[in-house]
Design an enzyme around this catalytic site. Structure first.
Site, PDB file in Angstrom:
ATOM      1  N   LYS A  71      -1.351   4.772  -4.480  1.00 32.17           N
ATOM      2  CA  LYS A  71      -1.284   5.859  -5.467  1.00 32.17           C
ATOM      3  C   LYS A  71       0.171   6.283  -5.595  1.00 32.17           C
ATOM      4  CE  LYS A  71      -5.347   7.890  -3.330  1.00 32.17           C
ATOM      5  NZ  LYS A  71      -5.203   7.944  -1.891  1.00 32.17           N
TER       6      LYS A  71
ATOM      7  N   MET B 192      -6.271  11.553   8.196  1.00 31.37           N
ATOM      8  CA  MET B 192      -6.751  12.054   6.896  1.00 31.37           C
ATOM      9  C   MET B 192      -7.529  13.360   7.071  1.00 31.37           C
ATOM     10  SD  MET B 192      -7.920   8.397   5.278  1.00 31.37           S
ATOM     11  CE  MET B 192      -8.408   7.650   6.819  1.00 31.37           C
TER      12      MET B 192
ATOM     13  N   ASP C 176       0.827  -1.202   0.000  1.00 27.40           N
ATOM     14  CA  ASP C 176       0.000   0.000   0.000  1.00 27.40           C
ATOM     15  C   ASP C 176       0.861   1.251   0.000  1.00 27.40           C
ATOM     16  OD1 ASP C 176      -2.653  -0.422  -0.084  1.00 27.40           O
ATOM     17  OD2 ASP C 176      -3.050   0.064   2.015  1.00 27.40           O
TER      18      ASP C 176
HETATM   19  N1  SAH Z   1      -3.629   2.164   8.875  1.00 32.42           N
HETATM   20  C1  SAH Z   1      -2.953   3.433   9.040  1.00 32.42           C
HETATM   21  C2  SAH Z   1      -3.838   4.605   8.664  1.00 32.42           C
HETATM   22  C3  SAH Z   1      -4.169   4.652   7.171  1.00 32.42           C
HETATM   23  S1  SAH Z   1      -5.100   6.062   6.738  1.00 32.42           S
HETATM   24  C4  SAH Z   1      -2.457   3.548  10.484  1.00 32.42           C
HETATM   25  O1  SAH Z   1      -2.835   2.732  11.328  1.00 32.42           O
HETATM   26  O2  SAH Z   1      -1.668   4.464  10.763  1.00 32.42           O
HETATM   27  C5  SAH Z   1      -3.833   7.159   6.184  1.00 32.42           C
HETATM   28  C6  SAH Z   1      -3.663   8.273   7.184  1.00 32.42           C
HETATM   29  O3  SAH Z   1      -2.895   7.832   8.299  1.00 32.42           O
HETATM   30  C7  SAH Z   1      -2.905   9.486   6.671  1.00 32.42           C
HETATM   31  O4  SAH Z   1      -3.717  10.354   5.917  1.00 32.42           O
HETATM   32  C8  SAH Z   1      -2.484  10.120   7.965  1.00 32.42           C
HETATM   33  O5  SAH Z   1      -3.559  10.776   8.593  1.00 32.42           O
HETATM   34  C9  SAH Z   1      -2.148   8.901   8.802  1.00 32.42           C
HETATM   35  N2  SAH Z   1      -0.721   8.548   8.718  1.00 32.42           N
HETATM   36  C10 SAH Z   1      -0.199   7.414   8.234  1.00 32.42           C
HETATM   37  N3  SAH Z   1       1.136   7.405   8.382  1.00 32.42           N
HETATM   38  C11 SAH Z   1       1.465   8.571   8.980  1.00 32.42           C
HETATM   39  C12 SAH Z   1       2.670   9.156   9.427  1.00 32.42           C
HETATM   40  N4  SAH Z   1       3.840   8.538   9.293  1.00 32.42           N
HETATM   41  N5  SAH Z   1       2.623  10.376  10.008  1.00 32.42           N
HETATM   42  C13 SAH Z   1       1.449  11.003  10.193  1.00 32.42           C
HETATM   43  N6  SAH Z   1       0.274  10.502   9.786  1.00 32.42           N
HETATM   44  C14 SAH Z   1       0.278   9.301   9.193  1.00 32.42           C
END
Ligand code: SAH
Length: 266
Positions: A68, A185, A46
């Protein structure tokens, strides 16, 4: 003596493992995730997965990027589900590698359903979700006996046609029940989230914006709720960010770390 005929060999059975790759730092992978990645024949990767974690993959594993990348539209969910099913039916050990934890805003619910419907064995290996990575990097707890009795992880991005989160109701609940809010998000809708939350939360509620949490490129900003959108714009912070909102961050300010963080921004 007549021997009984050999029972037919069982058909090769593949499995699918949904694996959390953590928020970015490859050292945050669990041992179980490393093992699953190493044993995979096919890995569906992903967006937001740090490629460094693929160092654990077998050199003959097939790596398929389904996020993407390079501005391309992401692979349709139905295609990903079909691919997992058909690979597993052909006997492959499939790993679906997702950023953070697969069970947090990862569409794993839909995938588990599709796989189970097809009779495929599915397993989940947890990862560290972005909120936890972000808070650890700030040396701040998500809960606090004085400030926060719980945490709400909420998405700022609903699927098309869905009115999404009722931010006003959430603000009242967060205030009354003393909850920390973590918005995933939330960058694109930050202005609306701010305006709506201000109906139930004080303007001076602390907010931490953490971008690229746990990666060398991590940046963070501290502000108050009434300045959320302005801070995002001024600091040019873009996705992926988590927005942490609540009084647990007051400790951060009182420790003088807010100043440090702000000055780190330059
Ligand atoms: N499954 C993931 C979330 C996926 S949704 C988890 O548990 O973290 C994608 C969102 O996760 C992004 O838009 C952002 O809000 C957050 N995100 C993922 N990685 C991040 C990171 N390294 N730093 C800050 N936000 C992050």
């Amino acid at each position: 003596m007549n021997r009984p005929p050999h029972p037919p060999l069982p058909a090769a059975t593949g499995t699918v493992t949904l694996v959390g790759a953590g928020p970015g730092d490859p050292e945050l992978l669990t041992l179980k995730a490393v093992k699953a990645i190493a044993q995979a024949d096919v890995i569906l990767v992903d967006d937001l997965v740090n490629e460094a974690v693929l160092a654990h993959a077998s050199p003959v594993a097939r790596i398929v990027y389904v996020g993407k990348r390079g501005g391309c539209a992401s692979t349709p969910q139905a295609f990903i589900e079909k691919l997992m099913v058909s690979e597993a039916q052909q006997g492959a050990q499939v790993v679906r590698l997702k950023g953070g934890d697969p069970l947090v805003f990862g569409r794993s619910g839909e995938e588990i359903e599709a796989l189970q419907k097809a009779g495929i064995t599915v397993q989940v290996v947890n990862g560290i979700t972005a909120a936890l990575g972000a808070l650890a990097s700030l040396n701040t707890a998500l809960t606090h006996r004085d400030h926060a009795h719980g945490v709400l992880m909420v998405t700022g991005h609903a699927k098309p046609g869905d009115p999404g989160t009722d931010w006003r109701a959430l603000a009242h609940t967060a205030r009354q029940a003393k909850l920390t809010l973590v918005v995933y998000m939330g960058v694109a809708a930050a202005q609306r989230i701010q305006d709506e939350l201000l109906h139930g939360l004080p303007a001076d509620t602390p907010v931490a914006i953490v971008q690229h949490a746990t990666l060398p490129s991590q940046r963070q900003a501290l502000c108050t709720l009434d300045c959320l959108h302005q801070t995002l714009t001024e600091q040019r912070m873009a996705s992926p960010c988590v927005l942490v909102i609540g009084d647990v961050l007051r400790g951060l300010a009182s420790l003088g770390q807010a100043h440090e963080l702000q000055s780190a921004l330059g």
